[in-house]
Design an enzyme around this catalytic site. Structure first.
Site, short mmCIF file in Angstrom:
data_model
loop_
_atom_site.label_atom_id
_atom_site.label_comp_id
_atom_site.label_asym_id
_atom_site.label_seq_id
_atom_site.Cartn_x
_atom_site.Cartn_y
_atom_site.Cartn_z
N MET A 19 36.57 36.91 21.09
CA MET A 19 35.54 37.15 22.08
C MET A 19 34.85 38.43 21.91
O MET A 19 35.42 39.47 21.73
CB MET A 19 36.39 37.28 23.55
CG MET A 19 37.09 35.73 23.79
SD MET A 19 38.15 35.96 25.35
CE MET A 19 39.49 36.82 24.60
N CYS A 102 29.12 30.07 19.19
CA CYS A 102 28.45 30.83 20.08
C CYS A 102 27.53 30.11 20.92
O CYS A 102 26.31 30.14 20.24
CB CYS A 102 28.19 32.26 19.61
SG CYS A 102 27.31 33.35 20.79
N GLY A 205 39.23 25.96 25.82
CA GLY A 205 38.56 25.75 26.96
C GLY A 205 39.54 25.51 28.36
O GLY A 205 40.24 24.47 28.49
N GLY A 228 41.28 31.90 25.42
CA GLY A 228 40.15 32.99 25.65
C GLY A 228 40.04 33.67 27.08
O GLY A 228 41.02 34.79 27.13
N ARG A 229 39.27 33.37 27.98
CA ARG A 229 39.15 34.14 29.15
C ARG A 229 40.47 34.62 29.86
O ARG A 229 40.56 35.48 30.60
CB ARG A 229 38.11 33.60 29.84
CG ARG A 229 36.81 33.58 29.33
CD ARG A 229 35.81 32.92 30.00
NE ARG A 229 36.17 31.52 30.08
CZ ARG A 229 35.51 30.52 30.77
NH1 ARG A 229 34.34 30.89 31.88
NH2 ARG A 229 35.55 29.21 30.50
#
Length: 331
Positions: A19, A102, A205, A228-229
């Site tokens: 990221m 990306c 995701g 990720g987030r």
């Protein structure tokens, strides 16, 4: 045992997603301590590397405690990507990773990142050149397609495998979706279950809890999960997922003492690695999650993100450890 080349990653590895402005060495340090099995650098511009641009070269910094680690590169020119892969290999990672996912306009609309999903022959040729250039395993992170009408992820996976990549991470959204809507893992499962695909397939995701991680593992059959987030400001998610998968029990959320200690460690390394101004700035996105769920925390968050003085921030974190002592976070 899931393997990329000769790298053994365990039975169901958890990967830290690359990221931008997040997956730097300070953040990777706290994620590794909290259970990440494989991590990637922030994506690095191939043009920046071959021009020896400071920002790009600095992203090559890796440390022994992070291993195994992959360096991720992006770009739209085949020759530049080949040269960048050679430079990345020289930094001595375990893996060279290619970003074909990306969605940001300035990357994708120039034919790099997810933009290359509109030109599969070029994607295949670029990947082939990189695989031939380096002796390390090459992996790829991509998306389902540019938009709903261009989803060819099975064909993408077959072409990439044919030229020699050794693992594929798939974000279950198109470029057009950006980060909106729900990730579609059914197409990831289609890739994983295809009889011609034999490399590890990692899903990415919307994984934001141990329960969801186990559900998606069982439902979609992937070889591992890339997070990720959900890890931003909450590196504990990796160990929480592992514990739940192994025992069926939910780990208690980290104590206030743990949160403050990790936030201070992260900040210290960030200041050391990026300098005072940038180190302070890039920590700001993490504070909300480090202390998510504590009632009446907003005034402290405001002070943390507005302060430009390192000692003031450390003092604030010490104050938080006292003011919120005994308060249970509602995470």
């Amino acid at each position: 045992m899931v393997k990329i080349g000769n790298i053994e990653l365990g039975d169901f590895p958890l990967l830290l997603a690359p990221m931008e402005d997040v997956s730097d060495p300070p953040f990777r340090a706290v994620c590794k301590e909290n259970g990440a099995d494989l991590m990637y650098t922030e994506f690095i511009s191939s043009e920046g590397l071959i021009r020896n641009a400071h920002k790009s070269v600095q992203k090559l910094d890796i440390y022994d405690y992070e291993r195994p680690i992959g360096i991720q590169i992006f770009g739209d020119k085949i020759e530049s990507m080949r040269q960048a892969a050679e430079i990345a290999e020289g930094a001595n990672p375990e893996i060279v990773d290619i970003n074909y996912g990306c969605p940001v306009k300035k990357v994708a609309c120039k034919g790099a990142g997810a933009g290359i999903l509109l030109d599969l022959p070029k994607m295949q040729q670029m990947t082939d050149e990189i695989v031939k250039q380096v002796s390390l395993p090459v992996t790829v992170k991509t998306r389902l397609g540019w938009d709903d009408s261009t989803i060819q992820i099975v064909e993408v996976a077959k072409r990439l495998q044919d030229v020699g990549i050794q693992a594929l991470s798939i974000h279950g959204r198109t470029r057009q979706q950006m980060y909106k809507g729900e990730a579609d893992w059914t197409m990831i499962r289609e890739v994983k279950n295809h009889p011609d695909i034999h490399i590890p397939i990692f899903g990415n995701g919307d994984i934001d809890s141990p329960q969801k991680a186990l559900e998606y593992k069982n439902t979609y059959g992937v070889d591992g999960i890339m997070i990720g987030r959900a890890s931003i400001g909450y590196p504990w998610i990796f160990n929480e997922i592992k514990h739940f998968m192994n025992t069926g029990e939910t780990l208690a959320p980290p104590s206030l003492t743990e949160r403050v200690a990790v936030a201070k460690k992260h900040l210290s390394f960030s200041l050391e690695w990026k300098g005072e101004r940038q180190g302070i700035f890039e920590m700001r996105r993490h504070y909300t999650n480090y202390f998510r769920g504590f009632r009446d925390f907003k005034p402290y968050r405001t002070k943390l993100v507005e302060s430009q003085n390192p000692q003031e921030i450390f003092d604030l974190l010490d104050e938080i450890s006292v003011v919120f002592d005994g308060v249970n976070a509602l995470v």
